[in-house]
Design a protein around this motif. Structure first.
Motif, PDB file in Angstrom:
ATOM      1  N   MET A  68      35.212  41.763  35.960  1.00 39.91           N
ATOM      2  CA  MET A  68      35.475  43.171  36.253  1.00 39.91           C
ATOM      3  C   MET A  68      36.689  43.249  37.173  1.00 39.91           C
ATOM      4  O   MET A  68      36.700  42.636  38.246  1.00 39.91           O
ATOM      5  CB  MET A  68      34.274  43.832  36.904  1.00 39.91           C
ATOM      6  N   VAL A  69      37.708  43.997  36.734  1.00 45.13           N
ATOM      7  CA  VAL A  69      38.936  44.165  37.505  1.00 45.13           C
ATOM      8  C   VAL A  69      38.961  45.584  38.044  1.00 45.13           C
ATOM      9  O   VAL A  69      38.837  46.551  37.284  1.00 45.13           O
ATOM     10  CB  VAL A  69      40.179  43.895  36.637  1.00 45.13           C
ATOM     11  N   GLY A  70      39.138  45.727  39.365  1.00 45.87           N
ATOM     12  CA  GLY A  70      39.080  47.028  40.002  1.00 45.87           C
ATOM     13  C   GLY A  70      40.276  47.913  39.703  1.00 45.87           C
ATOM     14  O   GLY A  70      41.325  47.462  39.224  1.00 45.87           O
ATOM     15  N   MET A  71      40.141  49.188  40.029  1.00 44.43           N
ATOM     16  CA  MET A  71      41.186  50.178  39.767  1.00 44.43           C
ATOM     17  C   MET A  71      42.498  49.794  40.435  1.00 44.43           C
ATOM     18  O   MET A  71      42.524  49.336  41.571  1.00 44.43           O
ATOM     19  CB  MET A  71      40.755  51.551  40.274  1.00 44.43           C
ATOM     20  N   ALA A  72      43.585  49.964  39.689  1.00 47.80           N
ATOM     21  CA  ALA A  72      44.946  49.788  40.190  1.00 47.80           C
ATOM     22  C   ALA A  72      45.240  48.368  40.672  1.00 47.80           C
ATOM     23  O   ALA A  72      46.215  48.152  41.386  1.00 47.80           O
ATOM     24  CB  ALA A  72      45.242  50.793  41.294  1.00 47.80           C
ATOM     25  N   THR A  73      44.441  47.404  40.272  1.00 48.87           N
ATOM     26  CA  THR A  73      44.648  46.024  40.708  1.00 48.87           C
ATOM     27  C   THR A  73      45.766  45.369  39.901  1.00 48.87           C
ATOM     28  O   THR A  73      45.749  45.409  38.669  1.00 48.87           O
ATOM     29  CB  THR A  73      43.354  45.203  40.540  1.00 48.87           C
ATOM     30  N   PRO A  74      46.746  44.731  40.550  1.00 51.00           N
ATOM     31  CA  PRO A  74      47.753  43.953  39.829  1.00 51.00           C
ATOM     32  C   PRO A  74      47.272  42.517  39.654  1.00 51.00           C
ATOM     33  O   PRO A  74      47.131  41.782  40.639  1.00 51.00           O
ATOM     34  CB  PRO A  74      48.975  44.032  40.771  1.00 51.00           C
ATOM     35  N   VAL A  75      47.014  42.120  38.438  1.00 44.47           N
ATOM     36  CA  VAL A  75      46.478  40.788  38.155  1.00 44.47           C
ATOM     37  C   VAL A  75      47.630  39.868  37.763  1.00 44.47           C
ATOM     38  O   VAL A  75      48.206  40.003  36.687  1.00 44.47           O
ATOM     39  CB  VAL A  75      45.428  40.835  37.034  1.00 44.47           C
ATOM     40  N   ALA A  76      47.966  38.928  38.656  1.00 45.62           N
ATOM     41  CA  ALA A  76      49.067  38.009  38.400  1.00 45.62           C
ATOM     42  C   ALA A  76      48.599  36.584  38.147  1.00 45.62           C
ATOM     43  O   ALA A  76      49.395  35.723  37.761  1.00 45.62           O
ATOM     44  CB  ALA A  76      50.041  38.007  39.584  1.00 45.62           C
ATOM     45  N   ARG A  77      47.308  36.306  38.372  1.00 41.83           N
ATOM     46  CA  ARG A  77      46.743  34.992  38.088  1.00 41.83           C
ATOM     47  C   ARG A  77      45.479  35.182  37.262  1.00 41.83           C
ATOM     48  O   ARG A  77      44.896  36.279  37.212  1.00 41.83           O
ATOM     49  CB  ARG A  77      46.440  34.228  39.381  1.00 41.83           C
ATOM     50  N   ASP A  78      45.027  34.114  36.612  1.00 41.76           N
ATOM     51  CA  ASP A  78      43.867  34.226  35.736  1.00 41.76           C
ATOM     52  C   ASP A  78      42.614  34.604  36.524  1.00 41.76           C
ATOM     53  O   ASP A  78      42.446  34.229  37.689  1.00 41.76           O
ATOM     54  CB  ASP A  78      43.633  32.908  35.003  1.00 41.76           C
ATOM     55  N   VAL A  79      41.727  35.327  35.844  1.00 38.17           N
ATOM     56  CA  VAL A  79      40.478  35.785  36.450  1.00 38.17           C
ATOM     57  C   VAL A  79      39.326  34.990  35.837  1.00 38.17           C
ATOM     58  O   VAL A  79      39.129  35.028  34.624  1.00 38.17           O
ATOM     59  CB  VAL A  79      40.276  37.292  36.207  1.00 38.17           C
ATOM     60  N   PRO A  80      38.551  34.264  36.647  1.00 38.85           N
ATOM     61  CA  PRO A  80      37.447  33.471  36.107  1.00 38.85           C
ATOM     62  C   PRO A  80      36.382  34.345  35.452  1.00 38.85           C
ATOM     63  O   PRO A  80      36.246  35.535  35.773  1.00 38.85           O
ATOM     64  CB  PRO A  80      36.882  32.752  37.340  1.00 38.85           C
ATOM     65  N   PRO A  81      35.600  33.765  34.562  1.00 38.96           N
ATOM     66  CA  PRO A  81      34.528  34.528  33.913  1.00 38.96           C
ATOM     67  C   PRO A  81      33.550  35.110  34.936  1.00 38.96           C
ATOM     68  O   PRO A  81      33.209  34.466  35.929  1.00 38.96           O
ATOM     69  CB  PRO A  81      33.829  33.475  33.034  1.00 38.96           C
ATOM     70  N   PHE A  82      33.145  36.331  34.692  1.00 42.48           N
ATOM     71  CA  PHE A  82      32.092  37.016  35.441  1.00 42.48           C
ATOM     72  C   PHE A  82      32.470  37.323  36.889  1.00 42.48           C
ATOM     73  O   PHE A  82      31.617  37.717  37.681  1.00 42.48           O
ATOM     74  CB  PHE A  82      30.778  36.216  35.390  1.00 42.48           C
TER      75      PHE A  82
END
Length: 243
Positions: free
Chosen positions: A156-170
């Protein structure tokens, strides 16, 4: 004029578009081939699917005029694509949207994106080129995922979050810069993970350990093996390890 009552007469459906059964298409939607749409898909007003990749070195073909020079798009069954969504064709592989996924208004999937089943892209969410999103993930409103990043299943990625690296499962990830803040236990339980598995993942993530291929059981282990096989730059770091 298209006489199908499920397809508004102002919608444009180009050459190379294949529609499944019971597909609904709203006013001013644009569908350009090569494009395959599954059964019971709902496409809202002004959605644009199948435009060429936004890559300056590639020809910007006129799909509405019958040109088809790229890798296309595949939409699974029971997908909801709300108004003003944009999905680009792939440059090296087919851009794909998994079964039962919801793309909320004005969300964006760039070229070569692979979006799994049962995913939610909230309003205004943006996925850069080649992004992979695992099944059951939830990307918050106006979040942005950098090109070639991977969001693991059930994350789950929060509002307005800039994701620049991989996000682990769950994982639950939010903030700027993005940091992990615990587990999405709801999805883990939904896929049948045991209390022991959830506790093991929580303990591992809290210590900064992400390779859980041997430590987890149940349905979660397959997702960890799949995610870990893709890793190069490393995952998003838990917030407590940054302090």
């Amino acid at each position: 004029m298209n006489l199908d009552p499920h397809i508004h007469p102002s919608a444009f459906i180009g050459d190379g578009v294949t529609l499944g059964a019971d597909v609904s298409i709203g006013p001013a939607a644009v569908l350009v081939g090569p494009l395959t749409v599954g059964d019971r898909v709902w496409i809202g007003p002004g959605a644009v699917i199948g435009t060429p990749p936004e890559i300056s070195s590639l020809h910007q073909d006129r799909g509405w005029a019958g040109e088809a020079g790229h890798r296309g798009v595949t939409i699974g069954d029971d997908v909801v694509i709300r108004e003003s969504v944009t999905i680009q064709q792939g440059s090296h592989r087919t851009t794909s949207i998994g079964d039962r996924t919801w793309l909320l208004s004005a969300s964006y999937v760039a070229h070569d994106g692979l979006v799994g089943a049962d995913v939610t892209l909230s309003a205004g969410a943006r996925l850069g080129g080649h992004v992979v999103v695992g099944g059951f993930a939830n990307i918050g409103m106006n979040a942005t995922v950098h090109q070639r990043r991977i969001v693991g299943a059930g994350a789950m990625v929060g509002m307005a979050t800039p994701v620049a690296r991989d996000v682990p499962p769950f994982a639950k990830v939010f903030g700027s810069p993005a940091r992990m803040h615990g587990l999405n236990e709801y999805v883990l339980r939904k896929i049948g993970a045991s209390d022991e598995t959830i506790a093991a993942i929580a303990a591992a993530y809290g210590s900064g350990r992400f390779d859980l291929r041997e430590a987890t059981q149940d349905a979660a282990v397959e997702e960890f093996a799949r995610w870990w096989a893709t890793q190069d730059a490393g995952p998003t770091v838990p917030a407590e390890l940054e302090q």
